[in-house]
Design a protein around this motif. Structure first.
Motif, PDB file in Angstrom:
ATOM      1  N   ALA A  53       5.764  -3.977 -10.670  1.00  0.00           N
ATOM      2  CA  ALA A  53       4.616  -4.086 -11.581  1.00  0.00           C
ATOM      3  C   ALA A  53       3.918  -2.737 -11.744  1.00  0.00           C
ATOM      4  O   ALA A  53       3.379  -2.418 -12.804  1.00  0.00           O
ATOM      5  CB  ALA A  53       3.645  -5.133 -11.054  1.00  0.00           C
ATOM      6  N   GLN A  54       3.916  -1.936 -10.683  1.00  0.00           N
ATOM      7  CA  GLN A  54       3.150  -0.689 -10.692  1.00  0.00           C
ATOM      8  C   GLN A  54       4.015   0.570 -10.713  1.00  0.00           C
ATOM      9  O   GLN A  54       3.485   1.669 -10.757  1.00  0.00           O
ATOM     10  CB  GLN A  54       2.285  -0.616  -9.414  1.00  0.00           C
ATOM     11  CG  GLN A  54       1.138  -1.580  -9.373  1.00  0.00           C
ATOM     12  CD  GLN A  54      -0.053  -1.007 -10.119  1.00  0.00           C
ATOM     13  OE1 GLN A  54       0.080  -0.439 -11.202  1.00  0.00           O
ATOM     14  NE2 GLN A  54      -1.236  -1.121  -9.535  1.00  0.00           N
ATOM     15  N   ALA A  55       5.321   0.412 -10.638  1.00  0.00           N
ATOM     16  CA  ALA A  55       6.146   1.607 -10.466  1.00  0.00           C
ATOM     17  C   ALA A  55       7.178   1.760 -11.574  1.00  0.00           C
ATOM     18  O   ALA A  55       7.751   0.774 -12.049  1.00  0.00           O
ATOM     19  CB  ALA A  55       6.864   1.540  -9.113  1.00  0.00           C
ATOM     20  N   THR A  56       7.392   3.015 -11.958  1.00  0.00           N
ATOM     21  CA  THR A  56       8.473   3.291 -12.905  1.00  0.00           C
ATOM     22  C   THR A  56       9.450   4.260 -12.251  1.00  0.00           C
ATOM     23  O   THR A  56       9.080   5.080 -11.400  1.00  0.00           O
ATOM     24  CB  THR A  56       7.961   3.922 -14.223  1.00  0.00           C
ATOM     25  OG1 THR A  56       7.280   5.133 -13.917  1.00  0.00           O
ATOM     26  CG2 THR A  56       7.036   2.995 -14.968  1.00  0.00           C
ATOM     27  N   LEU A  57      10.701   4.132 -12.675  1.00  0.00           N
ATOM     28  CA  LEU A  57      11.783   4.921 -12.072  1.00  0.00           C
ATOM     29  C   LEU A  57      12.558   5.627 -13.178  1.00  0.00           C
ATOM     30  O   LEU A  57      12.900   5.024 -14.190  1.00  0.00           O
ATOM     31  CB  LEU A  57      12.711   3.961 -11.307  1.00  0.00           C
ATOM     32  CG  LEU A  57      14.001   4.520 -10.725  1.00  0.00           C
ATOM     33  CD1 LEU A  57      13.715   5.594  -9.681  1.00  0.00           C
ATOM     34  CD2 LEU A  57      14.816   3.387 -10.059  1.00  0.00           C
ATOM     35  N   PHE A  58      12.805   6.920 -12.956  1.00  0.00           N
ATOM     36  CA  PHE A  58      13.662   7.687 -13.865  1.00  0.00           C
ATOM     37  C   PHE A  58      14.850   8.149 -13.035  1.00  0.00           C
ATOM     38  O   PHE A  58      14.720   9.033 -12.180  1.00  0.00           O
ATOM     39  CB  PHE A  58      12.892   8.895 -14.421  1.00  0.00           C
ATOM     40  CG  PHE A  58      13.601   9.640 -15.520  1.00  0.00           C
ATOM     41  CD1 PHE A  58      13.242   9.454 -16.853  1.00  0.00           C
ATOM     42  CD2 PHE A  58      14.618  10.548 -15.232  1.00  0.00           C
ATOM     43  CE1 PHE A  58      13.884  10.144 -17.886  1.00  0.00           C
ATOM     44  CE2 PHE A  58      15.268  11.248 -16.251  1.00  0.00           C
ATOM     45  CZ  PHE A  58      14.899  11.051 -17.578  1.00  0.00           C
ATOM     46  N   LYS A  59      15.997   7.534 -13.244  1.00  0.00           N
ATOM     47  CA  LYS A  59      17.210   7.955 -12.531  1.00  0.00           C
ATOM     48  C   LYS A  59      17.892   8.994 -13.403  1.00  0.00           C
ATOM     49  O   LYS A  59      18.349   8.679 -14.516  1.00  0.00           O
ATOM     50  CB  LYS A  59      18.137   6.753 -12.313  1.00  0.00           C
ATOM     51  CG  LYS A  59      17.522   5.674 -11.439  1.00  0.00           C
ATOM     52  CD  LYS A  59      18.574   4.680 -10.931  1.00  0.00           C
ATOM     53  CE  LYS A  59      19.255   3.923 -12.018  1.00  0.00           C
ATOM     54  NZ  LYS A  59      20.249   2.954 -11.500  1.00  0.00           N
ATOM     55  N   SER A  60      17.930  10.205 -12.909  1.00  0.00           N
ATOM     56  CA  SER A  60      18.445  11.311 -13.698  1.00  0.00           C
ATOM     57  C   SER A  60      19.865  11.624 -13.235  1.00  0.00           C
ATOM     58  O   SER A  60      20.081  12.017 -12.076  1.00  0.00           O
ATOM     59  CB  SER A  60      17.519  12.520 -13.481  1.00  0.00           C
ATOM     60  OG  SER A  60      17.956  13.599 -14.218  1.00  0.00           O
ATOM     61  N   GLU A  61      20.821  11.418 -14.127  1.00  0.00           N
ATOM     62  CA  GLU A  61      22.225  11.603 -13.743  1.00  0.00           C
ATOM     63  C   GLU A  61      22.658  13.023 -14.053  1.00  0.00           C
ATOM     64  O   GLU A  61      22.564  13.476 -15.202  1.00  0.00           O
ATOM     65  CB  GLU A  61      23.109  10.613 -14.505  1.00  0.00           C
ATOM     66  CG  GLU A  61      24.566  10.748 -14.101  1.00  0.00           C
ATOM     67  CD  GLU A  61      25.460   9.730 -14.792  1.00  0.00           C
ATOM     68  OE1 GLU A  61      24.976   8.956 -15.632  1.00  0.00           O
ATOM     69  OE2 GLU A  61      26.663   9.737 -14.472  1.00  0.00           O
ATOM     70  N   GLY A  62      23.132  13.723 -13.034  1.00  0.00           N
ATOM     71  CA  GLY A  62      23.614  15.086 -13.240  1.00  0.00           C
ATOM     72  C   GLY A  62      23.371  15.923 -12.000  1.00  0.00           C
ATOM     73  O   GLY A  62      22.839  15.438 -10.995  1.00  0.00           O
ATOM     74  N   ALA A  63      23.777  17.174 -12.093  1.00  0.00           N
ATOM     75  CA  ALA A  63      23.591  18.092 -10.966  1.00  0.00           C
ATOM     76  C   ALA A  63      22.185  18.663 -11.021  1.00  0.00           C
ATOM     77  O   ALA A  63      21.736  19.126 -12.073  1.00  0.00           O
ATOM     78  CB  ALA A  63      24.613  19.214 -11.052  1.00  0.00           C
ATOM     79  N   LEU A  64      21.523  18.628  -9.905  1.00  0.00           N
ATOM     80  CA  LEU A  64      20.154  19.160  -9.838  1.00  0.00           C
ATOM     81  C   LEU A  64      20.085  20.584 -10.385  1.00  0.00           C
ATOM     82  O   LEU A  64      19.134  20.962 -11.074  1.00  0.00           O
ATOM     83  CB  LEU A  64      19.670  19.134  -8.377  1.00  0.00           C
ATOM     84  CG  LEU A  64      18.339  19.817  -8.110  1.00  0.00           C
ATOM     85  CD1 LEU A  64      17.192  19.081  -8.808  1.00  0.00           C
ATOM     86  CD2 LEU A  64      18.070  19.925  -6.615  1.00  0.00           C
ATOM     87  N   GLN A  65      21.125  21.369 -10.094  1.00  0.00           N
ATOM     88  CA  GLN A  65      21.118  22.777 -10.501  1.00  0.00           C
ATOM     89  C   GLN A  65      21.056  22.926 -12.015  1.00  0.00           C
ATOM     90  O   GLN A  65      20.580  23.941 -12.520  1.00  0.00           O
ATOM     91  CB  GLN A  65      22.392  23.480 -10.019  1.00  0.00           C
ATOM     92  CG  GLN A  65      22.614  23.489  -8.519  1.00  0.00           C
ATOM     93  CD  GLN A  65      23.429  22.297  -8.044  1.00  0.00           C
ATOM     94  OE1 GLN A  65      23.214  21.172  -8.479  1.00  0.00           O
ATOM     95  NE2 GLN A  65      24.339  22.535  -7.122  1.00  0.00           N
ATOM     96  N   GLU A  66      21.580  21.915 -12.737  1.00  0.00           N
ATOM     97  CA  GLU A  66      21.721  22.066 -14.191  1.00  0.00           C
ATOM     98  C   GLU A  66      20.715  21.277 -15.012  1.00  0.00           C
ATOM     99  O   GLU A  66      20.391  21.657 -16.131  1.00  0.00           O
ATOM    100  CB  GLU A  66      23.136  21.631 -14.610  1.00  0.00           C
ATOM    101  CG  GLU A  66      24.178  22.671 -14.246  1.00  0.00           C
ATOM    102  CD  GLU A  66      25.541  22.058 -13.970  1.00  0.00           C
ATOM    103  OE1 GLU A  66      25.835  20.986 -14.526  1.00  0.00           O
ATOM    104  OE2 GLU A  66      26.288  22.657 -13.169  1.00  0.00           O
TER     105      GLU A  66
END
Ligand SMILES: C[S@@+](CC[C@H](N)C(=O)[O-])C[C@H]1O[C@@H](n2cnc3c(N)ncnc32)[C@H](O)[C@@H]1O
Length: 224
Positions: free
Chosen positions: A130-143
Motif C-alpha cells: 500500500a505504501q511502497a513502490t518498486l522499480f526493478k532496473s534490469e541491466g548492468a549497474l555500470q551502464e
C-alpha cells in the motif's frame, strides 16, 4: 547460457536457501546462513539503523543486486517500513526466472509479497504494498541510468570483489554514492580496506562493524 543454467539452489547453515553461481563459483549469500546474513547486514545494520536515526516519512532505497529478492522482501515486510512511503530501486543484470525463484524457501509467511516482488515488471515503477513502490532496473549497474532520486539507504550486495572486481571500482562506487543524501547510509557485507578508502575519499564516514556469523567485519558508511 541462461541464468537458470548457471545457478544451483543450495541450503545454507541456518536452513535458508541461497544460490550458487557455478560460473563464478560464488554464492549469493553467506553459506553460514543466507537469512541470517541479510537480516543482520542489510536490515539490522542498515535499515533499522536508518529508522532509529530518522523519522522522515519518505524512505528511498537503492539495492545493487536484487538477486533472490531476499533483502527486498525483508524490507517491505518490516512493520516500521509499512508506515512510511518507500521508493525502492533494485538493479539486477541477470533476473532470475520463475522456475528458480519459485523454489526458494523464503517467506513461509508473506509468500504472496515475495512472489509479487518477483512477478512485477521491470524498468517501471510499480506498487508493491500500500505504501511502497518498486522499480526493478534490469541491466548492468555500470551502464544504466539510475532513476532521478536521492537515496537514504544503499544496500550494496554485489558479488565479492575477488569474483567481480568491476562492481567495486571507484567509478562504480561514485555512481551510487553521489545519489546518497547527506546522512544517508551505505551498507555492505564486504570489509575490504580498499573499499573503506574509496568510501572515505567519496565523502563518507566509514564504520567497521562486527560481521554476521562466519565473518569478522562488515562496513556501514554515512554520507557527510
Ligand atoms: C551477491 S548476489 C545478490 C544477492 C541479492 N541481494 C539477494 O539477496 O539474493 C549479487 C547479484 O548481483 C547481480 N549482478 C551481477 N553483475 C551485476 C551488474 N553488473 N549490475 C547489476 N547487478 C549485477 C547478480 O546477478 C546477483 O543477483
Amino acid at each position: 547460457m541462461s541464468v537458470a543454467d548457471k545457478v544451483k539452489i543450495i541450503t545454507t547453515a541456518d536452513g535458508s536457501h541461497s544460490l550458487l553461481n557455478e560460473t563464478l563459483h560464488e554464492t549469493y549469500h553467506s553459506r553460514h546462513g543466507a537469512m541470517q546474513e541479510s537480516e543482520y547486514v542489510f536490515i539490522e545494520q542498515g535499515l533499522r539503523y536508518w529508522l532509529s536515526h530518522n523519522n522522515q516519512h519518505i524512505l528511498n532505497i537503492l539495492e545493487v543486486g536484487l538477486g533472490t529478492a531476499l533483502n527486498a522482501w525483508l524490507t517491505f515486510r518490516l512493520p516500521e517500513v509499512q508506515t512510511r512511503k518507500v521508493n525502492y530501486v533494485a538493479v539486477e543484470k541477470f533476473p532470475l526466472p520463475p522456475p528458480v525463484w519459485q523454489q526458494l524457501n523464503y517467506a513461509a509467511t508473506d509468500r504472496e509479497l515475495f512472489e509479487r516482488i518477483h512477478a512485477l515488471s521491470w524498468n517501471e515503477w510499480q506498487p508493491v504494498t500500500a505504501q511502497a513502490t518498486l522499480f526493478k532496473s534490469e541491466g548492468a549497474l555500470q551502464e544504466l541510468d539510475l532513476p532521478p532520486l536521492e537515496f537514504n539507504l544503499i544496500y550494496f550486495d554485489a558479488f565479492a570483489p575477488n569474483k567481480q572486481p568491476e562492481m567495486w571500482t571507484h567509478d562504480v562506487l561514485r555512481k551510487v554514492v553521489v545519489k546518497l543524501q547527506p546522512g544517508g547510509v551505505f551498507v555492505t557485507y564486504c570489509a575490504k580496506g580498499q573499499l573503506k578508502r574509496d568510501l572515505k575519499a567519496l565523502g563518507l564516514e566509514v564504520q567497521s562493524l562486527p560481521g554476521p556469523p562466519g565473518k569478522r567485519e562488515m562496513i556501514r558508511a554515512i554520507k557527510l
